[in-house]
Design a protein around this motif. Structure first.
Motif, short mmCIF file in Angstrom:
data_model
loop_
_atom_site.label_atom_id
_atom_site.label_comp_id
_atom_site.label_asym_id
_atom_site.label_seq_id
_atom_site.Cartn_x
_atom_site.Cartn_y
_atom_site.Cartn_z
N SER A 77 0.82 -1.21 0.00
CA SER A 77 0.00 0.00 0.00
C SER A 77 0.85 1.26 0.00
O SER A 77 0.47 2.29 -0.56
N LEU A 78 2.01 1.19 0.66
CA LEU A 78 2.87 2.37 0.79
C LEU A 78 4.06 2.34 -0.17
O LEU A 78 4.99 3.14 -0.05
N ASN A 79 3.99 1.41 -1.14
CA ASN A 79 5.02 1.34 -2.21
C ASN A 79 6.44 1.25 -1.68
O ASN A 79 7.34 2.00 -2.09
N THR A 80 6.64 0.34 -0.73
CA THR A 80 7.98 0.11 -0.22
C THR A 80 8.22 -1.39 -0.12
O THR A 80 7.32 -2.19 -0.39
N LYS B 51 -9.31 7.55 0.75
CA LYS B 51 -10.78 7.62 0.82
C LYS B 51 -11.26 7.28 2.23
O LYS B 51 -12.19 7.90 2.75
N LYS B 52 -10.62 6.30 2.86
CA LYS B 52 -10.97 5.98 4.24
C LYS B 52 -10.68 7.15 5.17
O LYS B 52 -11.47 7.47 6.07
N GLU B 53 -9.55 7.79 4.95
CA GLU B 53 -9.18 8.94 5.78
C GLU B 53 -10.14 10.10 5.56
O GLU B 53 -10.47 10.84 6.49
N LEU B 54 -10.63 10.25 4.34
CA LEU B 54 -11.65 11.26 4.03
C LEU B 54 -12.91 10.98 4.87
O LEU B 54 -13.51 11.90 5.44
N GLY B 55 -13.28 9.70 4.95
CA GLY B 55 -14.43 9.32 5.77
C GLY B 55 -14.19 9.59 7.24
O GLY B 55 -15.09 10.09 7.95
N ARG B 56 -13.00 9.28 7.72
CA ARG B 56 -12.67 9.52 9.13
C ARG B 56 -12.74 11.00 9.45
O ARG B 56 -13.29 11.41 10.49
N ASP C 66 -4.73 11.13 -2.62
CA ASP C 66 -5.68 11.25 -3.73
C ASP C 66 -6.65 10.06 -3.66
O ASP C 66 -6.25 8.91 -3.84
N SER C 67 -7.90 10.35 -3.40
CA SER C 67 -8.91 9.29 -3.28
C SER C 67 -9.09 8.50 -4.57
O SER C 67 -9.56 7.36 -4.54
N ASP C 68 -8.77 9.11 -5.71
CA ASP C 68 -8.90 8.41 -6.99
C ASP C 68 -8.00 7.19 -7.07
O ASP C 68 -8.34 6.18 -7.69
N THR C 69 -6.83 7.28 -6.44
CA THR C 69 -5.83 6.22 -6.58
C THR C 69 -5.54 5.47 -5.29
O THR C 69 -4.89 4.42 -5.32
N SER C 70 -6.02 6.00 -4.16
CA SER C 70 -5.69 5.39 -2.87
C SER C 70 -6.93 5.11 -2.04
O SER C 70 -7.58 6.04 -1.54
#
Length: 342
Positions: free
Chosen positions: A43-46, A124-129, A116-120
């Protein structure tokens, strides 16, 4: 605090980068609830190796708990995140973005989350929180709170929790919504919000959009009319914002109306209304529920929407001028500010 942060950025940029990275890991775990190391690394690209070292460090600091089922944030980790949130907004440059949008549109408050909710899905979850936190902050007992359907308002519902401030309050759908997927219908979201918070709810079982004849017929039904009158008592509304053409397709708007919307420059949809670039209403769907005059009389209108693709649509609804609070993400906010300067 901000002056010290600027000094650190100049003298110790590596320290700032490490702080951002560790904040992002902690925050991702908090929003996820519990997550595996491999999933977290992806998820964090590492790499898993780097993630293992970071998790071990944060665990040693007492900020994470590692169990057989996965990694979860500790009480100390949650407390740390809450205490450094203002600092982190400065780190990501979000405080300045919030103020620019707030002052330009005359809003009471703007809350921007990183990403960016479009790609992550995480964003989107954080937007809800963030949306849930804003709602709990502004609601008082015995309120009627209207909510629209959609995936973002569904995330707000998911992140609500029991609250004394909502005892005696009612959640209601802002409009009919039987055309949406079940989990994204306004009815489902209103009932979920009520159950999460210990409030009550009422439902409106009518289709999302109606022909004029069906609309007039429903408005004569005493049971439907009573529920609509109750919904129109709402003093707070939480709503999403959609791109006009996307929403027209999703709601199966007829080809003639869709063509007219496109020709007239429709950019956004909210509450069943379609708006152009300047915030002018171009078209109203014949839906049962809140009317625009009800929105204009609200004490608190909270828009929750994000994603770079929605920047123009959000700006369009903000120009309509009825929003009090905007909860959005970094990518949408950057698009909005770009529109203000272009």
């Amino acid at each position: 605090m901000r002056e010290m942060l600027n000094i650190q950025k100049q003298l110790l940029p590596d320290l700032i980068d490490t702080m951002k990275k560790r904040y992002t890991i902690l925050h991702h775990i908090m929003v996820s609830g519990i997550v595996g190391r491999r999933t977290l690394a992806g998820s964090l690209n590492t790499t898993e190796r780097i993630m293992r070292a970071e998790v071990d460090f944060l665990k040693a600091q007492g900020l994470l708990e590692v169990e057989a089922s996965g990694i979860r944030i500790s009480a100390a980790g949650r407390q740390l995140l809450e205490s450094i949130e203002p600092l982190v907004k400065d780190l990501f440059g979000l405080t300045e973005l919030e103020e620019r949008i707030r002052s330009h549109f005359g809003l009471k408050q703007v809350v921007i989350v990183p990403g960016d909710s479009d790609t992550s899905p995480h964003t989107k979850k954080e937007l809800g929180r963030a949306g849930a936190a804003v709602l709990l902050k502004h609601v008082s007992q015995d309120e009627v709170i209207a909510v629209t359907g959609g995936s973002t308002t569904a995330e707000v519902a998911y992140h609500l929790s029991s609250s004394n401030s909502l005892k005696g309050s009612w959640f209601v759908p802002a409009r009919g919504g039987l055309g949406e997927s079940l989990e994204f219908q306004a009815n489902t979201i209103a009932s979920t919000m009520a159950k999460k918070t210990g409030a009550k709810y009422r439902l409106l079982h009518v289709p999302d959009h109606l022909g004029e004849e069906a609309y007039q017929s429903l408005m004569q039904d005493s049971t439907i009319l009573e529920i609509i009158q109750f919904i129109r008592k709402a003093r707070i509304v939480v709503h999403g914002i959609g791109e006009a053409m996307v929403m027209a397709r999703r709601r199966k708007v007829d080809a003639g109306t869709t063509s007219n919307l496109q020709q007239d420059g429709a950019l956004a949809e909210a509450f069943g209304y379609y708006f152009d670039r300047g915030g002018k209403i171009l078209h109203k769907m014949p839906t049962v529920g809140l009317r625009i005059e009800d929105i204009q009389e609200m004490d608190c209108v909270i828009g929750v929407a994000g994603g770079k693709s929605k920047g123009e649509a959000i700006a369009s609804v903000l120009r309509f001028g009825q929003e009090d609070i905007l909860v959005t993400d970094e990518a949408a906010a950057i698009e909005i500010v770009h529109l203000l300067t272009s």
